[in-house]
Structure formats: structure tokens, C-alpha cells
Scaffold this motif. Sequence first.
Motif, PDB file in Angstrom:
ATOM      1  N   GLU A  70       0.879  -1.246   0.037  1.00 17.34           N
ATOM      2  CA  GLU A  70      -0.146  -0.017   0.202  1.00 17.34           C
ATOM      3  C   GLU A  70       0.852   1.297   0.035  1.00 17.34           C
ATOM      4  O   GLU A  70       0.609   2.209  -0.591  1.00 17.34           O
ATOM      5  CB  GLU A  70      -0.927   0.091   1.267  1.00 17.34           C
ATOM      6  CG  GLU A  70      -1.999   1.083   1.352  1.00 17.34           C
ATOM      7  CD  GLU A  70      -2.734   1.090   2.537  1.00 17.34           C
ATOM      8  OE1 GLU A  70      -3.331   1.875   2.722  1.00 17.34           O
ATOM      9  OE2 GLU A  70      -3.054  -0.150   2.945  1.00 17.34           O
ATOM     10  N   LEU A  71       1.974   1.237   0.569  1.00 15.49           N
ATOM     11  CA  LEU A  71       2.875   2.300   0.761  1.00 15.49           C
ATOM     12  C   LEU A  71       3.749   2.471  -0.376  1.00 15.49           C
ATOM     13  O   LEU A  71       4.649   3.503  -0.766  1.00 15.49           O
ATOM     14  CB  LEU A  71       3.880   2.316   2.076  1.00 15.49           C
ATOM     15  CG  LEU A  71       3.202   2.386   3.184  1.00 15.49           C
ATOM     16  CD1 LEU A  71       4.139   1.860   4.516  1.00 15.49           C
ATOM     17  CD2 LEU A  71       2.767   3.735   3.400  1.00 15.49           C
ATOM     18  N   GLY A  72       3.596   1.504  -1.578  1.00 19.29           N
ATOM     19  CA  GLY A  72       4.377   1.532  -2.702  1.00 19.29           C
ATOM     20  C   GLY A  72       5.765   0.976  -2.630  1.00 19.29           C
ATOM     21  O   GLY A  72       6.601   1.103  -3.546  1.00 19.29           O
ATOM     22  N   ILE A  73       6.369   0.170  -1.597  1.00 22.41           N
ATOM     23  CA  ILE A  73       7.449  -0.128  -1.169  1.00 22.41           C
ATOM     24  C   ILE A  73       7.957  -1.215  -2.198  1.00 22.41           C
ATOM     25  O   ILE A  73       8.899  -1.461  -2.702  1.00 22.41           O
ATOM     26  CB  ILE A  73       7.648  -0.645   0.237  1.00 22.41           C
ATOM     27  CG1 ILE A  73       7.500   0.648   1.304  1.00 22.41           C
ATOM     28  CG2 ILE A  73       9.259  -1.001   0.402  1.00 22.41           C
ATOM     29  CD1 ILE A  73       8.204   1.822   1.043  1.00 22.41           C
ATOM     30  N   LEU A  74       7.021  -2.014  -2.409  1.00 25.21           N
ATOM     31  CA  LEU A  74       7.192  -3.134  -3.334  1.00 25.21           C
ATOM     32  C   LEU A  74       7.382  -2.867  -4.736  1.00 25.21           C
ATOM     33  O   LEU A  74       7.758  -3.783  -5.378  1.00 25.21           O
ATOM     34  CB  LEU A  74       5.911  -4.194  -3.205  1.00 25.21           C
ATOM     35  CG  LEU A  74       5.776  -4.688  -1.720  1.00 25.21           C
ATOM     36  CD1 LEU A  74       4.835  -5.891  -1.362  1.00 25.21           C
ATOM     37  CD2 LEU A  74       7.088  -5.209  -0.895  1.00 25.21           C
ATOM     38  N   GLY A  75       6.776  -1.925  -5.044  1.00 24.91           N
ATOM     39  CA  GLY A  75       6.862  -1.182  -6.499  1.00 24.91           C
ATOM     40  C   GLY A  75       8.061  -0.356  -6.830  1.00 24.91           C
ATOM     41  O   GLY A  75       8.352   0.087  -7.725  1.00 24.91           O
ATOM     42  N   MET A  76       8.812   0.098  -5.706  1.00 30.59           N
ATOM     43  CA  MET A  76       9.714   1.171  -5.643  1.00 30.59           C
ATOM     44  C   MET A  76      10.736   0.925  -6.893  1.00 30.59           C
ATOM     45  O   MET A  76      11.232   1.555  -7.851  1.00 30.59           O
ATOM     46  CB  MET A  76      10.558   1.471  -4.500  1.00 30.59           C
ATOM     47  CG  MET A  76       9.378   2.304  -3.511  1.00 30.59           C
ATOM     48  SD  MET A  76      10.418   2.439  -2.043  1.00 30.59           S
ATOM     49  CE  MET A  76      11.765   3.517  -2.767  1.00 30.59           C
ATOM     50  N   PRO A  77      11.308  -0.229  -6.809  1.00 28.33           N
ATOM     51  CA  PRO A  77      12.505  -0.739  -7.879  1.00 28.33           C
ATOM     52  C   PRO A  77      12.188  -1.106  -9.459  1.00 28.33           C
ATOM     53  O   PRO A  77      13.030  -0.882  -9.955  1.00 28.33           O
ATOM     54  CB  PRO A  77      13.160  -1.818  -7.150  1.00 28.33           C
ATOM     55  CG  PRO A  77      12.602  -2.180  -5.735  1.00 28.33           C
ATOM     56  CD  PRO A  77      11.231  -1.455  -5.830  1.00 28.33           C
ATOM     57  N   PHE A  78      10.790  -0.949  -9.455  1.00 30.16           N
ATOM     58  CA  PHE A  78      10.468  -1.255 -10.884  1.00 30.16           C
ATOM     59  C   PHE A  78      10.209   0.088 -11.563  1.00 30.16           C
ATOM     60  O   PHE A  78       9.713   1.061 -11.094  1.00 30.16           O
ATOM     61  CB  PHE A  78       9.282  -2.073 -10.783  1.00 30.16           C
ATOM     62  CG  PHE A  78       9.286  -3.457 -10.074  1.00 30.16           C
ATOM     63  CD1 PHE A  78      10.064  -4.366 -10.869  1.00 30.16           C
ATOM     64  CD2 PHE A  78       8.941  -3.617  -9.103  1.00 30.16           C
ATOM     65  CE1 PHE A  78      10.331  -5.708 -10.324  1.00 30.16           C
ATOM     66  CE2 PHE A  78       8.955  -4.881  -8.506  1.00 30.16           C
ATOM     67  CZ  PHE A  78       9.831  -5.750  -9.052  1.00 30.16           C
ATOM     68  N   SER A  79      10.316   0.016 -13.141  1.00 25.24           N
ATOM     69  CA  SER A  79      10.240   1.332 -13.751  1.00 25.24           C
ATOM     70  C   SER A  79       8.569   1.426 -13.997  1.00 25.24           C
ATOM     71  O   SER A  79       7.856   0.568 -13.775  1.00 25.24           O
ATOM     72  CB  SER A  79      10.768   0.986 -15.264  1.00 25.24           C
ATOM     73  OG  SER A  79       9.942  -0.192 -15.787  1.00 25.24           O
ATOM     74  N   GLU A  80       8.504   2.581 -14.137  1.00 26.84           N
ATOM     75  CA  GLU A  80       6.954   2.965 -14.580  1.00 26.84           C
ATOM     76  C   GLU A  80       6.438   2.353 -15.589  1.00 26.84           C
ATOM     77  O   GLU A  80       5.244   1.934 -15.668  1.00 26.84           O
ATOM     78  CB  GLU A  80       6.864   4.619 -14.767  1.00 26.84           C
ATOM     79  CG  GLU A  80       7.423   5.309 -13.372  1.00 26.84           C
ATOM     80  CD  GLU A  80       6.993   6.954 -13.791  1.00 26.84           C
ATOM     81  OE1 GLU A  80       6.534   7.202 -14.881  1.00 26.84           O
ATOM     82  OE2 GLU A  80       7.500   7.585 -12.853  1.00 26.84           O
ATOM     83  N   VAL A 136      11.324  -9.005  -4.203  1.00 28.00           N
ATOM     84  CA  VAL A 136      11.638  -7.810  -4.928  1.00 28.00           C
ATOM     85  C   VAL A 136      12.767  -7.603  -5.667  1.00 28.00           C
ATOM     86  O   VAL A 136      12.918  -7.306  -7.088  1.00 28.00           O
ATOM     87  CB  VAL A 136      11.032  -6.582  -4.188  1.00 28.00           C
ATOM     88  CG1 VAL A 136      11.225  -5.103  -4.899  1.00 28.00           C
ATOM     89  CG2 VAL A 136       9.867  -6.581  -3.473  1.00 28.00           C
ATOM     90  N   VAL A 137      13.715  -7.853  -5.108  1.00 30.64           N
ATOM     91  CA  VAL A 137      15.356  -7.709  -5.537  1.00 30.64           C
ATOM     92  C   VAL A 137      15.794  -8.983  -6.333  1.00 30.64           C
ATOM     93  O   VAL A 137      16.153  -8.744  -7.514  1.00 30.64           O
ATOM     94  CB  VAL A 137      16.225  -7.438  -4.306  1.00 30.64           C
ATOM     95  CG1 VAL A 137      17.643  -7.486  -4.909  1.00 30.64           C
ATOM     96  CG2 VAL A 137      16.163  -6.402  -3.254  1.00 30.64           C
ATOM     97  N   CYS A 138      15.391 -10.138  -6.087  1.00 32.96           N
ATOM     98  CA  CYS A 138      15.717 -11.092  -7.046  1.00 32.96           C
ATOM     99  C   CYS A 138      14.743 -11.462  -7.864  1.00 32.96           C
ATOM    100  O   CYS A 138      15.253 -11.471  -8.863  1.00 32.96           O
ATOM    101  CB  CYS A 138      15.978 -12.277  -6.125  1.00 32.96           C
ATOM    102  SG  CYS A 138      17.258 -12.547  -4.817  1.00 32.96           S
ATOM    103  N   ALA A 139      13.605 -11.870  -7.523  1.00 30.40           N
ATOM    104  CA  ALA A 139      12.639 -12.258  -8.713  1.00 30.40           C
ATOM    105  C   ALA A 139      12.353 -10.917  -9.654  1.00 30.40           C
ATOM    106  O   ALA A 139      12.154 -11.140 -10.711  1.00 30.40           O
ATOM    107  CB  ALA A 139      11.294 -12.512  -8.061  1.00 30.40           C
TER     108      ALA A 139
END
Length: 378
Positions: A49-59, A91-94
Motif C-alpha cells: 500500500e505504501l508503494g515499497i514493493l513497487g519502488m525498484p520497478f520502472s513506471e 522484489v530484489v531477486c525475482a
Amino acid sequence: MDFNFTEEQQMVRDGLARLVREEYGSEARREVIASDAGWRPEIWAQLAELGILGMPFSEEDGGFGGGAIDAMVVMEEFGKGLVVEPFVPTVVCAGGFLKHAGTAAQKEEHIGGIVSGERIFAFAYAEPKGRYDLADLQTTAKKDGDGYVLNGHKAVVIGAPWASHLIVTARTSGEQRDKDGISVFIVDKSAEGVVTRDYATFDGRRASEVYFENVSVPADALIGAEGAALPLIERVADEAVAALCAEVCGAMKVANYMTLEYSKQRKQFGVPIGKFQVLQHRMADMYTEYEQAVSLTYFATLKLDAPERERKLAVSTAKVRIGQAAHKIGQEAIQIHGGNGMTDEYAIGHYFKRLTLFDSEFGNVDHHMKRHIALSAG
């Protein structure tokens, strides 16, 4: 070079620090790791919900346009609270495999689920006889019509008890230690023939022994080119090492603080033990080790997009020195705490366990020392 964090990164750091402080106190964490589940899905949902899991991905991939620096910020705060949720495997590996080599269809199918928190991955790469060699594989994937059949055993797969999917390295051709002939697959953990044995790790996380017994996967489960995945695996492993270095820096910072505070409160011969010069020197050394570790974490993280040899040298340098620092700080913290440090009730013992186990992930000090020497000689 500007080492300041952006306003957005600082906001993320502050928000995560507040979340960890409120939800990951030592007592709350002990209850979580002692529970049957071993983690809190509601925390994972909150991170989504905070967007943490989507941070490393491009828009373009459905994320928020961040990268390795953003993952470093997240992991450092996680380390301060010894957070057990599977950010690195998922998030990092997969996420790394999908970002670097996933097809458009694979990205569409999986990244959205990662960002929303609905899809959890574990990285099944280590084998009982592999000894940190990413190319030493007995797990096989043999062609079967349009798909593949997997057989083998993966050891200490962190986060696998909670995972919906696995990223699996397997040999599609060649001999056991050949650099060529290695491939990477996405495997649904509920697929027929996937057998797991779950357990708690020394530092309070959860892992599994994963066995593949004639597991059929479709052709579109393959990530990247068949038989040419080792450079990709090494890149993702280096990204995972950099993230873990950030995590252990967070843990070292808290261990140092706890030790300093304890030395002010614990009295011997009528005075706080922190007044003794020998302990002051030891705590100063601990602080120096921590500061060097932070600098090397920044260095390794900034080199993740550099040419292969440069990246590997930076990551191995960081893993060696931070592994040594984690060992020293963990040992010193326990010794200065004395017998109290060995009890489960004192939080410092949990930090000691995490700092100790860091050395064994993605290659220990000796392994990365040898890799650094080989790269330097070449």
C-alpha cells in the motif's frame, strides 16, 4: 558525486522508520518469529500500500521508477528492525530477473502481482554440494515437448514457506560445474511434484528445502535464453548482496546503539562499564567498522550498473569487509552485554544472530575474497 538522498527517498526512509519503530519492536518481533506463520501478511500488505514493493520497478513495468538506491534505503530500515518479510527474494531477486530478462508477457503476469503484494517469490539457487558456486548445479531441466521437466534439490530457500512462486536455476545441458548450459525458470510452488520441507533459520526467518520431482513447466516459464543464464544469475545475486549489505548496516547501527546505551547503564565496581577505557576503545572500533560498512554499501550499490568486472569487484569488496565488520560488531556487542546478551529476552542476541548469518548468504567472506583475487588477477 552527490551522496544526498532525494526528497522522495528521504520520505520513504522516514515512513519506513516510523513503520518499523511502531510495528517491529523487539517483543512484537519475538512473537512473530515464534508464531506458526513466522511473518505478518498484514505488514506485507502495508508495504504494498505504501508503494515499497513497487519502488525498484520502472513506471513502464508498473512500478514507481526507482532502482538499487531505493532498495538500499528500504533494506537499511528493514535491518534496523530485523524485518523478516521476504523483500529480497521477491522484489530484489525475482524482480531483478524479470526486469533484466523477462518477456513482456512475463512482466505483465508477475510484476503487477509483486507490486500489489499478491505474488511472493523465493529464489531457489543454492544446492547442498554447491558451496556458493552459482554454476555448480545438479538440478536439471530436460526438454519435454514444448516445455521442460525439472528434477533436483534446492537448499535453504529463504522465504519459500510464504512463496506462491519460485525462481529456479537448473542445468539444461553440460556437466555439473560448466559455466554454460544453465537456465532460469519461474515455477508455481503449487505445481505437481514440488515438495517442500519448511523450517525456521537461526536468525528468525523461514526457509525451505525444495525438491523437484518430475515437475513439468511450460516453455514460457524460461527467463532469458536457454543455457546462457549464468551472467544474469550473477548480476541478480550481486544486486541481492548489495541489498543485504544495506540491511546489515541497519542492523549494525542498532547493535552499536544498544551496546553504547547498555554500557551507560550497566555498573561494575560502582561505575558504568562505559567509563572503562578498554570498552570505550572497543566501541569506537565498532563504530568505525559500521561507518566503513556504510561507505562500501554505497560503493557497491552505485556500481551495480557498471561493466561486469567492475560490478563484481565492488560487490565482493563490500561483502568481504562488511562480513568482517558484522562478525566483529556482533561478537563485541555480545561480549560487552555479558551474559544478558545470550538471553532471548535481550534484543541484542537477535541482532547478533542476523549479523552472523549474513556471512553465509550468496557467498561468505572466503568465497568473495577468492572471487576478488581472481578478478584482480584477470
